[in-house]
Design a protein around this motif. Structure first.
Motif, PDB file in Angstrom:
ATOM      1  N   TYR A 174     -63.687 -16.262 -39.828  1.00 42.52           N
ATOM      2  CA  TYR A 174     -63.004 -16.695 -38.618  1.00 42.52           C
ATOM      3  C   TYR A 174     -63.841 -17.710 -37.852  1.00 42.52           C
ATOM      4  CZ  TYR A 174     -60.860 -16.185 -33.958  1.00 42.52           C
ATOM      5  OH  TYR A 174     -60.269 -16.403 -32.736  1.00 42.52           O
TER       6      TYR A 174
ATOM      7  N   PRO B 192     -63.694 -19.079 -34.286  1.00 43.76           N
ATOM      8  CA  PRO B 192     -62.984 -18.987 -33.010  1.00 43.76           C
ATOM      9  C   PRO B 192     -62.870 -20.357 -32.351  1.00 43.76           C
ATOM     10  CG  PRO B 192     -64.807 -17.417 -33.121  1.00 43.76           C
ATOM     11  CD  PRO B 192     -64.974 -18.383 -34.253  1.00 43.76           C
TER      12      PRO B 192
ATOM     13  N   PRO C 236     -67.890 -20.942 -30.954  1.00 39.58           N
ATOM     14  CA  PRO C 236     -69.028 -20.371 -30.232  1.00 39.58           C
ATOM     15  C   PRO C 236     -70.132 -19.931 -31.202  1.00 39.58           C
ATOM     16  CG  PRO C 236     -67.232 -18.791 -30.333  1.00 39.58           C
ATOM     17  CD  PRO C 236     -66.706 -20.086 -30.873  1.00 39.58           C
ATOM     18  N   ALA C 237     -71.369 -20.061 -30.756  1.00 38.39           N
ATOM     19  CA  ALA C 237     -72.503 -19.621 -31.558  1.00 38.39           C
ATOM     20  C   ALA C 237     -73.646 -19.278 -30.615  1.00 38.39           C
ATOM     21  CB  ALA C 237     -72.929 -20.715 -32.526  1.00 38.39           C
ATOM     22  N   TYR C 238     -74.625 -18.535 -31.112  1.00 39.07           N
ATOM     23  CA  TYR C 238     -75.772 -18.188 -30.274  1.00 39.07           C
ATOM     24  C   TYR C 238     -76.702 -19.384 -30.184  1.00 39.07           C
ATOM     25  CZ  TYR C 238     -74.070 -13.455 -30.563  1.00 39.07           C
ATOM     26  OH  TYR C 238     -73.286 -12.347 -30.468  1.00 39.07           O
TER      27      TYR C 238
ATOM     28  N   ASP D  76     -79.416 -20.025 -28.692  1.00 35.99           N
ATOM     29  CA  ASP D  76     -80.876 -19.924 -28.718  1.00 35.99           C
ATOM     30  C   ASP D  76     -81.414 -19.686 -30.129  1.00 35.99           C
ATOM     31  OD1 ASP D  76     -80.276 -17.244 -29.160  1.00 35.99           O
ATOM     32  OD2 ASP D  76     -80.592 -16.676 -27.079  1.00 35.99           O
TER      33      ASP D  76
ATOM     34  N   PHE E 210     -79.115 -18.340 -37.387  1.00 38.93           N
ATOM     35  CA  PHE E 210     -77.757 -17.927 -37.049  1.00 38.93           C
ATOM     36  C   PHE E 210     -76.955 -17.587 -38.310  1.00 38.93           C
ATOM     37  CE2 PHE E 210     -73.299 -19.257 -36.136  1.00 38.93           C
ATOM     38  CZ  PHE E 210     -72.989 -18.232 -35.270  1.00 38.93           C
TER      39      PHE E 210
ATOM     40  N   PHE F 223     -78.207 -14.475 -39.811  1.00 35.68           N
ATOM     41  CA  PHE F 223     -77.753 -13.312 -39.044  1.00 35.68           C
ATOM     42  C   PHE F 223     -76.315 -12.937 -39.408  1.00 35.68           C
ATOM     43  CE2 PHE F 223     -75.170 -12.256 -35.211  1.00 35.68           C
ATOM     44  CZ  PHE F 223     -75.506 -10.918 -35.131  1.00 35.68           C
ATOM     45  N   ILE F 224     -75.443 -13.936 -39.451  1.00 36.97           N
ATOM     46  CA  ILE F 224     -74.040 -13.655 -39.778  1.00 36.97           C
ATOM     47  C   ILE F 224     -73.941 -13.080 -41.195  1.00 36.97           C
ATOM     48  CG2 ILE F 224     -71.756 -14.682 -40.148  1.00 36.97           C
ATOM     49  CD1 ILE F 224     -72.341 -14.651 -37.244  1.00 36.97           C
TER      50      ILE F 224
ATOM     51  N   SER G  57     -76.194 -11.393 -42.837  1.00 39.97           N
ATOM     52  CA  SER G  57     -76.692 -10.011 -42.841  1.00 39.97           C
ATOM     53  C   SER G  57     -75.689  -9.075 -42.194  1.00 39.97           C
ATOM     54  CB  SER G  57     -78.019  -9.907 -42.085  1.00 39.97           C
ATOM     55  OG  SER G  57     -78.949 -10.795 -42.612  1.00 39.97           O
ATOM     56  N   ALA G  58     -75.108  -9.518 -41.076  1.00 43.30           N
ATOM     57  CA  ALA G  58     -74.135  -8.668 -40.389  1.00 43.30           C
ATOM     58  C   ALA G  58     -72.897  -8.457 -41.263  1.00 43.30           C
ATOM     59  CB  ALA G  58     -73.735  -9.298 -39.054  1.00 43.30           C
ATOM     60  N   ARG G  59     -72.664  -9.416 -42.170  1.00 41.03           N
ATOM     61  CA  ARG G  59     -71.536  -9.270 -43.091  1.00 41.03           C
ATOM     62  C   ARG G  59     -71.970  -8.580 -44.365  1.00 41.03           C
ATOM     63  NH1 ARG G  59     -66.637 -10.790 -41.710  1.00 41.03           N
ATOM     64  NH2 ARG G  59     -66.432 -12.284 -40.007  1.00 41.03           N
TER      65      ARG G  59
ATOM     66  N   GLN H 159     -70.465 -20.400 -40.823  1.00 38.32           N
ATOM     67  CA  GLN H 159     -70.525 -18.944 -40.630  1.00 38.32           C
ATOM     68  C   GLN H 159     -69.206 -18.268 -41.042  1.00 38.32           C
ATOM     69  OE1 GLN H 159     -68.930 -16.788 -38.370  1.00 38.32           O
ATOM     70  NE2 GLN H 159     -67.738 -18.394 -37.367  1.00 38.32           N
TER      71      GLN H 159
ATOM     72  N   VAL I 277     -79.402  -4.895 -37.741  1.00 42.05           N
ATOM     73  CA  VAL I 277     -79.233  -6.355 -37.831  1.00 42.05           C
ATOM     74  C   VAL I 277     -78.930  -6.950 -36.458  1.00 42.05           C
ATOM     75  CG1 VAL I 277     -77.780  -8.205 -38.758  1.00 42.05           C
ATOM     76  CG2 VAL I 277     -78.475  -6.317 -40.230  1.00 42.05           C
TER      77      VAL I 277
ATOM     78  N   THR J 248     -69.094 -15.960 -27.669  1.00 38.89           N
ATOM     79  CA  THR J 248     -69.676 -15.367 -28.874  1.00 38.89           C
ATOM     80  C   THR J 248     -69.207 -13.924 -29.079  1.00 38.89           C
ATOM     81  OG1 THR J 248     -71.627 -14.965 -27.539  1.00 38.89           O
ATOM     82  CG2 THR J 248     -71.752 -16.766 -29.099  1.00 38.89           C
TER      83      THR J 248
END
Lengths: 312, 243
Positions: free
Chosen positions: A78, A80, A84-86, A88, A94, A97-98, A100-102, A145, B5, B80
């Motif tokens: 997705y 959005p 949007p993204a982090y 910092d 980034f 991170f995505i 790993s979170a997936r 991402q 994570v 986010t």
């Protein structure tokens, strides 16, 4: 496949999406069109499981949203609205991170990261903070991402917004290449994008689906579809053109002097027009067949019958 | 796994912005000043850290909202939150991960107050068990402040509003057991109400902890405040994410 039935979402008294139903099959690249505030984003947010529908159901590959949202979320990529993204984080941090979170791991994770970084040409900015990137790069990071877990369903809210024409071309090709065995849903304000990448168009206005069909069918709604436009180098007697078989109407643009011949529905008039021009030796400089003016169709579909017009 | 994570990212983001450094520095400086100048650390002539722990609630009152305020407000402001909540991760895991990350920053800060401990050990012969217990108690109480702050952050997209709301609500919890507050209720409320209000006081529950006594009811109280705060954030975020 995605099956949506009577999907409704209300915000207070406002009904953003009103009893919408549609099916989407693998291989479909669906273009969501509609004025701002028409319910495109809200519909997409419900498909991704971010928003809960007020009523109605969404079934994705036999999983129902609500009961099995996590299973569905892992199948969807997705982007959005606004990507949007982090800010910092660096681009690599980034994406990592995505991934790993997936729940991507080890060699496969590396391979996928490498693939999306390559696909979206992000090599040069990997160690830059996302906050410091240009709009085009931010958008591409957002796309990366969304793609990193090689999702079966891709939902992209305005994927080419803020990209320059070359980047738009690149992203469209990427989407086309991805589309073979996936479901892709994109929303856009760029009407040409729909005919360029989509094989299905859905127009939403005021929370309802106003059109659902192929891009060709969408173009055919235009009175300009298959119309012939010609420009003359000097004034000549063109009255005969309007009398031709299959020509319904002739219009002359007073500013440019261009002549447009509208066909009767289902007729192709190019041949007849060309013959007539040769026969009468009309001084034609330029002649082309119109493919249908998308913005006209868009306005016609999304504006209300009462002439109230689209909402901003 | 998912909690790890996301928590790791949150923790790192405290240090990729000045937030954590400023927090740690201000906390250390203020705790030093308050302990030595206002807590009569030397004058008391006792080798313990009671002056330090006594000022902890007041430090937390202003400083913990500063690390809690961005947790949700920023996610919603930048959008986010949409990214985060379309990952195959449950909202409960995200709430927990965010809390644990911020709580770790708090734990790290407390650890960095070790020079106070060394000073006490150098000057006298403190009971180290008591100090460890008091540190644990302080960290727990900090967690309660944090859960309240995060809940306030969930309420708004504006970090300043979140900060002020957090101080306000935390302040109510801090002072609810003091005579000043209870006297205000005395004339008209029945004893049940007064007891309830008094029992919500952070100061009352922490007073024993500061002395190194980890009583079950105090520990449970702070854990309950944390759990309630986190659950409330979860409900609020679920409600407000669309705005």
């Amino acid at each position: 496949m995605i099956a949506v039935k009577n999907l409704t979402r209300q915000f207070g008294h406002l009904t953003a999406v009103d009893a919408v139903s549609f099916d989407i099959h693998p291989g479909d690249v669906v273009g969501f069109l509609g004025p701002n505030g028409a319910g495109k984003s809200t519909t997409m947010k419900m498909l991704t499981g971010f928003l809960t529908p007020t009523s109605g159901s969404i079934v994705i590959d036999e999983h129902t949203i609500g009961d099995e949202s996590l299973a569905i979320k892992s199948k969807i990529g997705y982007l959005p609205e606004g990507a949007p993204a982090y800010g910092d984080m660096t681009v690599f941090q980034f994406l990592d991170f995505i991934a790993s979170a997936r729940k991507l791991k080890g060699a496969y994770k590396k391979e996928r990261l490498k693939a999306v970084i390559g696909d979206l040409s992000l090599e040069s900015v990997l160690n830059r903070h996302i906050d410091n990137l240009s709009k085009g790069f931010k958008r591409r990071v957002g796309l990366a991402q969304a793609l990193v877990h090689d999702p079966k369903i891709l939902i992209l809210d305005e994927p080419t917004d803020g990209l320059d024409p070359n980047q738009k071309h690149q992203v469209r090709n990427l989407i086309k290449a991805l589309a073979k065995d996936k479901i892709v849903i994109i929303s856009t304000h760029i009407l040409e994008e729909v005919t360029a990448v989509c094989n299905r168009v859905m127009v939403i206005a005021k929370g309802k689906i106003r059109f659902n069909g192929t891009p060709k069918a969408f173009q055919q709604q235009s009175r300009y579809y298959q119309a012939v436009t010609l420009s003359l180098s000097y004034a000549a007697d063109i009255s005969g053109l309007a009398e031709l078989d299959g020509v319904a109407e002739m219009e002359i643009d007073k500013a440019t002097g261009n002549v447009t011949l509208f066909p009767e529905p289902g007729h192709l008039i190019l041949n007849a027009v060309a013959e007539h021009i040769q026969l009468r030796r009309l001084p034609v400089d330029e002649l082309h067949v119109e493919t249908g003016r998308l913005d006209d169709v868009f306005r016609q579909i999304t504006c209300d019958e009462d002439g109230e017009g689209e909402a901003a | 796994m998912s909690v790890w994570v996301i928590g790791k990212r949150e923790f790192a983001s405290f240090f990729s912005t000045p937030v954590a450094y400023v927090f740690v520095a201000v906390f250390l400086v203020l705790s030093g000043i308050l302990t030595f100048f206002f807590g009569d650390f030397y004058e008391r002539g006792q080798a313990d850290l009671l002056p330090f722990f006594n000022v902890n609630p007041w430090l937390y009152l202003f400083l913990v909202p500063a690390i809690a305020m961005r947790s949700w407000a920023e996610e919603r402001k930048t959008g986010t939150v949409e990214l985060l909540m379309t990952l195959p991760v449950s909202l409960g895991q995200v709430v927990l991960a965010k809390f644990l990350a911020a709580w770790s920053v708090l734990g790290l800060t407390l650890m960095l107050t070790f020079p106070l401990w060394l000073t006490a050990a150098y000057l006298g012969n403190p009971d180290h068990g008591i100090i460890v217990a008091a540190y644990i108690g302080s960290w727990l109480m900090g967690g309660a402040f944090l859960a309240i702050g995060m809940c306030m952050s969930a309420l708004t997209k504006n970090q300043v509003v979140a900060f002020i709301l957090a101080i306000l609500v935390s302040f109510l919890f801090v002072v609810s057991g003091t005579a000043m507050v209870l006297d205000a209720f005395e004339p008209w409320a029945n004893s049940l109400i007064i007891d309830t209000i008094a029992s919500l006081s952070f100061l009352t529950h922490f007073s024993a902890m500061a002395k190194g006594v980890l009583a079950l009811n105090d520990v449970v109280f702070f854990i309950l405040v944390i759990a309630t705060g986190l659950y409330a954030s979860l409900v609020i975020i679920e409600q407000k994410k669309a705005e």
